[in-house]
Design an enzyme around this catalytic site. Structure first.
Site, mmCIF file in Angstrom:
data_model
loop_
_atom_site.group_PDB
_atom_site.id
_atom_site.type_symbol
_atom_site.label_atom_id
_atom_site.label_comp_id
_atom_site.label_asym_id
_atom_site.label_seq_id
_atom_site.Cartn_x
_atom_site.Cartn_y
_atom_site.Cartn_z
ATOM 1 N N LYS A 113 5.483 -1.803 11.327
ATOM 2 C CA LYS A 113 5.363 -1.741 9.758
ATOM 3 C C LYS A 113 6.674 -2.891 9.424
ATOM 4 C CE LYS A 113 3.779 -0.019 6.320
ATOM 5 N NZ LYS A 113 2.259 0.191 6.189
ATOM 6 N N GLY A 161 -7.328 10.232 -7.998
ATOM 7 C CA GLY A 161 -6.977 8.667 -8.116
ATOM 8 C C GLY A 161 -7.943 7.882 -8.202
ATOM 9 N N GLY A 178 -8.106 4.675 -7.952
ATOM 10 C CA GLY A 178 -7.444 3.248 -7.670
ATOM 11 C C GLY A 178 -8.511 2.392 -6.907
ATOM 12 N N ASN A 179 -7.960 1.397 -6.161
ATOM 13 C CA ASN A 179 -9.003 0.564 -5.196
ATOM 14 C C ASN A 179 -9.828 1.363 -4.198
ATOM 15 O OD1 ASN A 179 -8.060 -1.912 -6.188
ATOM 16 N ND2 ASN A 179 -6.110 -1.505 -4.967
ATOM 17 N N VAL A 180 -9.233 2.299 -3.782
ATOM 18 C CA VAL A 180 -10.260 3.276 -2.748
ATOM 19 C C VAL A 180 -10.827 4.459 -3.566
ATOM 20 C CG1 VAL A 180 -10.172 4.567 -0.633
ATOM 21 C CG2 VAL A 180 -8.428 2.707 -0.960
HETATM 22 P P1 NAI Z 1 -4.134 2.223 -5.762
HETATM 23 O O1 NAI Z 1 -2.768 2.140 -6.208
HETATM 24 O O2 NAI Z 1 -5.002 1.242 -5.882
HETATM 25 O O3 NAI Z 1 -4.608 3.710 -6.587
HETATM 26 C C1 NAI Z 1 -4.117 4.655 -6.599
HETATM 27 C C2 NAI Z 1 -4.280 5.496 -8.060
HETATM 28 O O4 NAI Z 1 -3.921 6.745 -7.897
HETATM 29 C C3 NAI Z 1 -4.076 4.613 -9.183
HETATM 30 O O5 NAI Z 1 -5.211 4.466 -10.100
HETATM 31 C C4 NAI Z 1 -2.824 5.572 -9.769
HETATM 32 O O6 NAI Z 1 -2.942 5.389 -10.878
HETATM 33 C C5 NAI Z 1 -3.495 6.809 -9.452
HETATM 34 N N1 NAI Z 1 -2.251 7.917 -9.250
HETATM 35 C C6 NAI Z 1 -0.922 7.827 -8.899
HETATM 36 N N2 NAI Z 1 -0.419 9.057 -8.883
HETATM 37 C C7 NAI Z 1 -1.207 9.853 -9.290
HETATM 38 C C8 NAI Z 1 -1.311 11.411 -9.336
HETATM 39 N N3 NAI Z 1 -0.196 12.003 -9.221
HETATM 40 N N4 NAI Z 1 -2.666 11.950 -9.642
HETATM 41 C C9 NAI Z 1 -3.515 11.102 -10.038
HETATM 42 N N5 NAI Z 1 -3.843 9.755 -9.800
HETATM 43 C C10 NAI Z 1 -2.599 9.191 -9.675
HETATM 44 O O7 NAI Z 1 -3.961 2.505 -4.269
HETATM 45 P P2 NAI Z 1 -5.257 2.631 -3.306
HETATM 46 O O8 NAI Z 1 -5.440 1.139 -2.275
HETATM 47 O O9 NAI Z 1 -6.583 2.976 -3.813
HETATM 48 O O10 NAI Z 1 -4.786 3.762 -2.114
HETATM 49 C C11 NAI Z 1 -4.957 4.968 -2.607
HETATM 50 C C12 NAI Z 1 -4.114 5.857 -1.144
HETATM 51 O O11 NAI Z 1 -4.935 5.458 -0.021
HETATM 52 C C13 NAI Z 1 -2.696 5.426 -1.095
HETATM 53 O O12 NAI Z 1 -2.217 6.891 -0.674
HETATM 54 C C14 NAI Z 1 -2.691 4.612 -0.075
HETATM 55 O O13 NAI Z 1 -1.558 4.448 0.909
HETATM 56 C C15 NAI Z 1 -4.100 5.104 0.882
HETATM 57 N N6 NAI Z 1 -4.604 3.983 1.821
HETATM 58 C C16 NAI Z 1 -5.273 2.904 1.014
HETATM 59 C C17 NAI Z 1 -5.709 1.902 2.038
HETATM 60 C C18 NAI Z 1 -6.588 0.749 1.351
HETATM 61 O O14 NAI Z 1 -7.258 0.231 1.904
HETATM 62 N N7 NAI Z 1 -6.064 0.318 0.103
HETATM 63 C C19 NAI Z 1 -5.899 2.255 3.490
HETATM 64 C C20 NAI Z 1 -5.230 3.486 3.873
HETATM 65 C C21 NAI Z 1 -4.649 4.231 3.010
#
Ligand code: NAI
Length: 350
Positions: A78, A181, A183-185
């Site tokens: 990392k 959540g 977000g992207n995923v």
């Molecule tokens: P992102 O930042 O695009 O989405 C996260 C979403 O969660 C945002 O829309 C945010 O507003 C929301 N959020 C934050 N705190 C919150 C809460 N307390 N309650 C409800 N919603 C909340 O992140 P992404 O890329 O979608 O990743 C999501 C999770 O998956 C993270 O924990 C990340 O570490 C994990 N992850 C992501 C990968 C990827 O390919 N993007 C790969 C492996 C793990």
């Protein structure tokens, strides 16, 4: 401090002060037993250097287990760029990224970097100017691009396997699922689950996501209500540490499978989940789709999205093996997943 030292089992830890930016660049190589240590570069604001180093040490160790469980020929590493003030832009950002690139280059391929919190595919392009040990560049450059669709695909596979164990079928028709959540995923996962006929409850702290919920035909609620809703499965796709002992006591769903990293506030929460009869898909197994996709980029044949999708769907088989081992050995899925990772690490040593 004792706890901190106890986790120091890494092969290498490099801390360098960037000659252009003055920012500290940290790379932790936890293990190269299975291959080069791959892990993202986190650009984040830290108040003190120990927190930045601790983050690199902790996250690199998690990457070793994630890649080993997925059966990838990769180790765990990392990178951390320690910001003191605001997020740099323009020339300042370029300087920081080139300093980080020099740090990566100094490790001569033992560490390979990628995007993480605070960095983007565009940042990787800048890093690539000073080192070849970088992944996650744009698809136009023959690289694997945004990992999120692959992470979502892998989480979908994990949801299906978890449902099969709990309800006896992978069909999501008539199933209710709560996605925390969007977000992207999370949003991508929500779309995939809707297509399979699931009824969704969704939540996000960002009110702008409510429009996405409407488009999906999902019920919008607060994060707390989404977590404790009377649904068939909860999919945590926001931040980590969402499951502590108190939260698990309030859960009504019999199953949890999602993308968020470090879902358990503490490893002992896996036991509480088990005692309550809630089946938990270990996060580092369910969310490995992104890294599996990146690993395809490093294969001799080069990157191919359909090969990547095939490999990512393999998460279903891995998770099935973990659930079998857990049921057969009366251990938690977390312990079963860690044992699988340790066996795979030992194979390479042997
Ligand atoms: P992102 O930042 O695009 O989405 C996260 C979403 O969660 C945002 O829309 C945010 O507003 C929301 N959020 C934050 N705190 C919150 C809460 N307390 N309650 C409800 N919603 C909340 O992140 P992404 O890329 O979608 O990743 C999501 C999770 O998956 C993270 O924990 C990340 O570490 C994990 N992850 C992501 C990968 C990827 O390919 N993007 C790969 C492996 C793990």
């Amino acid at each position: 401090m004792e706890r901190y030292l106890a986790t120091l089992e890494h092969e290498e830890l490099l801390v360098r002060r960037g000659r252009r930016s003055g920012a500290y660049c940290v790379v932790a190589v936890h293990s190269t037993a299975r291959g080069p240590a791959l892990g993202g570069c986190r650009m984040w604001r830290y108040d003190d250097s120990r927190s930045a180093v601790r983050d690199a040490l902790r996250l690199s160790r998690a990457m070793t287990f994630k890649s080993a469980v997925a059966g990838l020929p990769l180790g765990g590493g990392k990178g951390v760029i320690m910001l003191r003030d605001g997020v740099p832009a323009g020339r300042g950002r370029r300087d920081v990224l080139l300093d980080f690139a020099d740090t990566v280059e100094a490790l001569a391929g033992r560490y390979v970097t990628a995007e993480d919190v605070g960095t983007s595919a565009r940042d990787m392009t800048v890093i690539a100017e000073n080192t070849a040990h970088v992944t996650g560049l744009s698809r136009r450059r023959g690289s694997s691009g945004d990992p999120s669709p692959f992470t979502a695909l892998g989480v979908e596979a994990a949801v299906l396997t978890t449902c099969e164990r709990v309800f006896g079928s992978t069909s999501l028709r008539g199933r209710s699922i709560s996605v925390l959540g969007l977000g992207n995923v999370g949003l991508r996962l929500a779309r995939l689950l809707t297509k399979r006929g699931a009824t969704l409850v969704v939540a996000d702290i960002d009110p702008a996501r409510r429009a996405d919920a409407q488009r999906l035909g999902a019920r919008w609620t607060t994060p707390e209500k989404a977590l404790t809703a009377a649904v068939d499965l909860v999919a945590p796709c926001a931040l980590g540490a969402i499951l502590d002992h108190d939260a698990v006591a309030r859960l009504q769903a019999p199953a949890v499978a999602g993308a968020a990293n470090n879902q358990l506030a503490d490893e002992s929460v896996a036991v509480t989940l088990d005692q309550r009869g809630i089946l938990w898909a270990p996060d580092f197994v369910a969310n490995a789709g992104g890294i599996i996709n990146i690993a395809v980029e490093l294969e001799p044949e080069g990157y191919d999205p359909s090969r990547a999708r095939r490999r990512v769907r393999g998460i279903a088989t891995t998770l099935g093996q973990i659930f079998d081992a857990a049921a057969g050995g009366a251990i938690t899925p977390l312990t079963a997943a860690m044992e699988l990772a340790r066996r795979r690490l030992a194979e390479r040593h042997g």
